[in-house]
Design a protein around this motif. Sequence first.
Motif, mmCIF file in Angstrom:
data_model
loop_
_atom_site.group_PDB
_atom_site.id
_atom_site.type_symbol
_atom_site.label_atom_id
_atom_site.label_comp_id
_atom_site.label_asym_id
_atom_site.label_seq_id
_atom_site.Cartn_x
_atom_site.Cartn_y
_atom_site.Cartn_z
ATOM 1 N N MET A 225 0.810 -1.214 0.000
ATOM 2 C CA MET A 225 0.000 0.000 0.000
ATOM 3 C C MET A 225 0.852 1.277 0.000
ATOM 4 O O MET A 225 0.339 2.354 0.279
ATOM 5 N N GLU A 226 2.137 1.156 -0.284
ATOM 6 C CA GLU A 226 3.034 2.315 -0.278
ATOM 7 C C GLU A 226 2.572 3.358 -1.312
ATOM 8 O O GLU A 226 2.347 3.040 -2.477
ATOM 9 N N VAL A 227 2.452 4.598 -0.866
ATOM 10 C CA VAL A 227 1.876 5.615 -1.735
ATOM 11 C C VAL A 227 2.920 6.478 -2.432
ATOM 12 O O VAL A 227 3.064 6.435 -3.656
ATOM 13 N N SER A 228 3.685 7.266 -1.655
ATOM 14 C CA SER A 228 4.403 8.365 -2.294
ATOM 15 C C SER A 228 5.462 7.897 -3.279
ATOM 16 O O SER A 228 5.533 8.421 -4.397
ATOM 17 N N SER A 229 6.288 6.898 -2.901
ATOM 18 C CA SER A 229 7.304 6.502 -3.875
ATOM 19 C C SER A 229 6.655 5.841 -5.087
ATOM 20 O O SER A 229 7.163 5.962 -6.199
ATOM 21 N N SER A 230 5.526 5.153 -4.873
ATOM 22 C CA SER A 230 4.837 4.545 -6.015
ATOM 23 C C SER A 230 4.329 5.628 -6.963
ATOM 24 O O SER A 230 4.458 5.516 -8.179
ATOM 25 N N LEU A 231 3.751 6.674 -6.393
ATOM 26 C CA LEU A 231 3.198 7.735 -7.237
ATOM 27 C C LEU A 231 4.298 8.427 -8.024
ATOM 28 O O LEU A 231 4.121 8.784 -9.184
ATOM 29 N N ILE A 232 5.445 8.627 -7.381
ATOM 30 C CA ILE A 232 6.495 9.407 -8.028
ATOM 31 C C ILE A 232 7.339 8.575 -8.981
ATOM 32 O O ILE A 232 7.617 8.974 -10.107
ATOM 33 N N LEU A 233 7.727 7.384 -8.536
ATOM 34 C CA LEU A 233 8.713 6.632 -9.318
ATOM 35 C C LEU A 233 8.110 5.845 -10.488
ATOM 36 O O LEU A 233 8.770 5.636 -11.497
ATOM 37 N N ALA A 234 6.860 5.387 -10.333
ATOM 38 C CA ALA A 234 6.269 4.610 -11.419
ATOM 39 C C ALA A 234 5.676 5.557 -12.446
ATOM 40 O O ALA A 234 4.682 6.232 -12.184
ATOM 41 N N VAL A 235 6.312 5.631 -13.610
ATOM 42 C CA VAL A 235 5.891 6.603 -14.612
ATOM 43 C C VAL A 235 5.023 5.960 -15.677
ATOM 44 O O VAL A 235 4.003 6.495 -16.070
ATOM 45 N N ARG A 236 5.446 4.792 -16.114
ATOM 46 C CA ARG A 236 4.676 4.140 -17.184
ATOM 47 C C ARG A 236 3.639 3.204 -16.592
ATOM 48 O O ARG A 236 3.866 2.566 -15.562
ATOM 49 N N GLU A 237 2.537 3.088 -17.295
ATOM 50 C CA GLU A 237 1.408 2.327 -16.785
ATOM 51 C C GLU A 237 1.774 0.883 -16.448
ATOM 52 O O GLU A 237 1.289 0.327 -15.475
ATOM 53 N N ARG A 238 2.663 0.301 -17.261
ATOM 54 C CA ARG A 238 2.927 -1.119 -17.001
ATOM 55 C C ARG A 238 3.777 -1.342 -15.755
ATOM 56 O O ARG A 238 3.966 -2.456 -15.318
ATOM 57 N N HIS A 239 4.291 -0.239 -15.186
ATOM 58 C CA HIS A 239 5.059 -0.376 -13.941
ATOM 59 C C HIS A 239 4.252 0.041 -12.719
ATOM 60 O O HIS A 239 4.772 0.037 -11.605
ATOM 61 N N TYR A 240 2.997 0.434 -12.909
ATOM 62 C CA TYR A 240 2.218 0.952 -11.786
ATOM 63 C C TYR A 240 2.031 -0.077 -10.676
ATOM 64 O O TYR A 240 1.555 -1.174 -10.932
ATOM 65 N N PRO A 241 2.331 0.299 -9.421
ATOM 66 C CA PRO A 241 1.907 -0.526 -8.283
ATOM 67 C C PRO A 241 0.470 -0.159 -7.899
ATOM 68 O O PRO A 241 -0.105 0.780 -8.466
ATOM 69 N N ILE A 242 -0.090 -0.881 -6.929
ATOM 70 C CA ILE A 242 -1.499 -0.716 -6.569
ATOM 71 C C ILE A 242 -1.873 0.736 -6.262
ATOM 72 O O ILE A 242 -2.879 1.253 -6.759
ATOM 73 N N ALA A 243 -1.030 1.402 -5.450
ATOM 74 C CA ALA A 243 -1.399 2.758 -5.033
ATOM 75 C C ALA A 243 -1.594 3.677 -6.237
ATOM 76 O O ALA A 243 -2.527 4.477 -6.289
ATOM 77 N N LYS A 244 -0.704 3.547 -7.220
ATOM 78 C CA LYS A 244 -0.837 4.429 -8.367
ATOM 79 C C LYS A 244 -2.036 4.036 -9.223
ATOM 80 O O LYS A 244 -2.686 4.888 -9.835
ATOM 81 N N VAL A 245 -2.342 2.736 -9.253
ATOM 82 C CA VAL A 245 -3.533 2.292 -9.979
ATOM 83 C C VAL A 245 -4.780 2.887 -9.322
ATOM 84 O O VAL A 245 -5.667 3.425 -10.000
ATOM 85 N N ILE A 246 -4.834 2.809 -7.988
ATOM 86 C CA ILE A 246 -5.991 3.366 -7.276
ATOM 87 C C ILE A 246 -6.134 4.847 -7.590
ATOM 88 O O ILE A 246 -7.217 5.347 -7.897
ATOM 89 N N TYR A 247 -4.989 5.560 -7.526
ATOM 90 C CA TYR A 247 -5.029 6.991 -7.779
ATOM 91 C C TYR A 247 -5.488 7.275 -9.212
ATOM 92 O O TYR A 247 -6.352 8.136 -9.447
ATOM 93 N N THR A 248 -4.952 6.531 -10.176
ATOM 94 C CA THR A 248 -5.324 6.744 -11.572
ATOM 95 C C THR A 248 -6.814 6.474 -11.786
ATOM 96 O O THR A 248 -7.524 7.253 -12.415
ATOM 97 N N LEU A 249 -7.282 5.338 -11.216
ATOM 98 C CA LEU A 249 -8.685 4.979 -11.385
ATOM 99 C C LEU A 249 -9.610 6.007 -10.750
ATOM 100 O O LEU A 249 -10.677 6.322 -11.291
ATOM 101 N N SER A 250 -9.185 6.541 -9.587
ATOM 102 C CA SER A 250 -10.075 7.467 -8.872
ATOM 103 C C SER A 250 -10.345 8.714 -9.695
ATOM 104 O O SER A 250 -11.355 9.391 -9.520
ATOM 105 N N GLY A 251 -9.430 9.019 -10.623
ATOM 106 C CA GLY A 251 -9.621 10.218 -11.433
ATOM 107 C C GLY A 251 -10.452 9.974 -12.680
ATOM 108 O O GLY A 251 -10.769 10.900 -13.417
ATOM 109 N N ARG A 252 -10.785 8.713 -12.949
ATOM 110 C CA ARG A 252 -11.575 8.430 -14.150
ATOM 111 C C ARG A 252 -13.051 8.598 -13.856
ATOM 112 O O ARG A 252 -13.520 8.319 -12.758
#
Lengths: 553, 352
Positions: free
Chosen positions: A485-512
């Motif tokens: 569930m790590e948030v900040s490093s996931s949001l910052i370091l994962a740039v491309r979609e295929r590298h997204y961890p869960i936290a960034k997926v949640i964040y991306t989905l929440s904006g759709r």
Amino acid sequence: MNIRKVYIFCFCFLLYFLVYPLAYILTQSFVVDGRLTLEIFKNALANYVIRRAIANSFMLGILVVISTTAIGFPLAFVFARCRFPGKNFLRPLFFLPLIVSPFVGAIGMMQILSRFGSLNLLLFHTGIIRHPVSWLGSGFAGIFILLTLHLYPIMFLNLSSALNDFDISTEEASYNLGAGLFRTFRMITFPLLLPGYFAAASIIIIWALTDLGTPLVFEYRDLISVQIFNGIKDINTNPQGYALVLLVVLITLLLFMTTKRLIGKRPYTSGRTAANAVEKRLPGKKLILLYVLMGMLLSASLLPHISIILSSLSKKWFFTVFPSEYTGEFYRTVFLHHLTKTGIFNSIFLSTASTIVDLLMGFTIGFILARTKLKGRNLLDLLVMLPLAIPGIVMAFGYFSLFSNTILDPRKNPIILLIISYSIRRLPYLVRSTYSSFQQLSESVEEASFSLGADTLTTFRRITFPLVSPGLFAGGILAFSFSVMEVSSSLILAVRERHYPIAKVIYTLSGRVTDGPYVACALGVMGMILVGLSYYLSSRLVSKKIGEFFRLG
Amino acid sequence: MDILELKGISKRFDKQDVLKNVTFSVDEDEIFFILGPSGCGKTTLLRIIAGFTSPDAGSIILSGRDITRVPPATRNIGLVFQNYALWPHLNVWKNVSYGLEIKRLPPEIIRRKTERVLQITKLTPFSNQFPPKLSGGQQQRVALARAIVTEPKVLLLDEPLSNLDAKLREEMRDEIKRIQRETGITMVYVTHDQKEAMAMGTRIAVMNEGRLVQTGTPFHIYCEPVNKFVASFLGDINILRAKITETDDRYVRVITGEGKFSVARKTDLETGQEVEIGFRPENVFYGQQENLITGRIADIEYQGETVKVSVITDNKNNFKLRMFSGELKNIKLEGRISFSVSPDDLIILPVQ
């Protein structure tokens, strides 16, 4: 294997992936075109947006400390000093807020607190209000509420354990000399609890200053963390990000060191066993009041949980207090949608790898610190605890800027950096739990084995490891679920979609717009269950309180 | 026969001499006590014998073999720790049989030996229990059983009874003596409790500030201490400054603030030498004329079977006497009292 070589390796690892990025940030914020200057700071502070962000962040930090103190103090006292039916049942409920990241909670809370959310509709239908109230305001209030609800258990935990160690006879001595309740609290109780309180307050203020996910969900930009996040995009042209990161580093280091000093000066708890408080039985009226207050607090703090569970199950939820139709569809989507599938796979892979790194390094370093006299191990101790004081956002920012255009460039493939940043972030917990297991294990327990003829390896295998491993695995379980569930490093370091961890997926989905937030909530609920389970498992493994993991210094 | 011999052991920690040239030897089958106040270096000495600390100088000989550099695991010296150091994750049986398993003995022998030791230490009913569930005395027994099951040449005990309450401590004293007799094991026992040392010890070595001060049987060191430290560490003693006026074959005559005294001669002394003389509070007689002291009874402290009486002489010297409670009827507070000390009970101590 030579322990000295391992020791040197640990040192180098931490120097390269922890100290070097920090040093890089430091030089980048003071050096322009090869000369030492304060220009970057001047420019940053001249910028109104930056000034406002700094002011807001401080305001947020202070407000959250005040609110969590207001909740945590009375709660800890009631649990430490009073007896009431249902106490053992109620206590764990107050830790439930810890299992939901505030930023996931925020997605659910939007449903409830938004302009046409459940709360307004409820108040509207009951005739209490005529026009919708803007609960979230610009978003600041929402962040404040979410952080308060998420962080007060940390205050509660720290104060509870401080009160547990507290020798009640010190208070009795004060009463005996004629001091009243208030005076005793001010002169005796509070000063003795201060290290524990300050430790909790430090964690809370650092968390509030650096939380990135929650403001992003509320689309609130005027905070240091969001400014840093946005600064990464034009890191090569605009060095303001460095100045802000350095500011955060300085504040956290200051708090960290103060806590360490305060705790280091605390000889009160060791030596003899503290006399425990006689728990007071509460009279009927007070008891009812207590239950009412606790009920209110619990329902408020479970609101994020309830809201994400409801969201994840709702087929239709527009202009009604509760969803009008329910469905399990979104949980199915979690396992079908390519983005969520990628996220789950990535997170499990990354967290497993980083947990293995943590277990190995945590155990080794814990052993080195507790059982060897290698030179410079105090420095290693300091280094290994540093990530507690260095927020994820700072580490991620450092990695991003330092490793750009190298083989580790996160824009190309962030996997290695994510594993390293996850593991370094959790390393203090592992080292601490191993170290304290070793400390509790009197050396004579091992010596007894040596004196009976066992060699080092046998002693380790049959005596030391079985006694130390519960602490190690408890730490490992927590490290794993925190990493998922790590948030900040996931949001910052994962740039491309295929590298997204869960936290960034949640964040991306929440904006759709369509069913994104609902799927995000379903994923959030699953994360919540994982974290909850891991707390439960690790507290079963080690009888000592999980609160140990939420301490600075 | 010597089983264990220490020669010139010295140790420094952080620029402080903890042990200074300690030399002694332990006979087979005895309970050898190392007695001294806390901080005198006795635990360090024990850890050096066990091999957990290495000495800066000196050597340790076990059964004729120099073991100074031998690791603890192969010394064949048992150790009972002050805090017992039991393994909380292993039950009593496993704790005790561990040492035998390490030696890879056949299972049948392990079972037999473990059973026997559990029997000797009266632990058989608890063999399936885990240490944290046991009482202090039982834990103590497990620690003992674990240390003796491998039949070490020497068993070291580091203040083993200090965590027990007074009554249990006395019981365990007898237990340890009984176990020593039944197993015939040589024990080196460290303590700061002089009663324990005198009650159990075959011989006692008294330590102070890292040095061995005196070694001997309990009777010997109690009655003939070499200096004031040993004399007062082992029990109450009255001390008086004195100067030698005359010596002959049998007696030394001295002059003190309380007049002239005759002391049975034990050492070479010269006329004119400054010394101190001392006597134990219980070694006084009433109604005799030799070595007579007279004073006022300043305090009477009732202690059950005996009474401690404080006497202040006209010359302001303070003496402690111990008498049986039955004699209380003969004395009263503020009354006068005369007592004498036999020349044989007077001890001559060097001036420090």
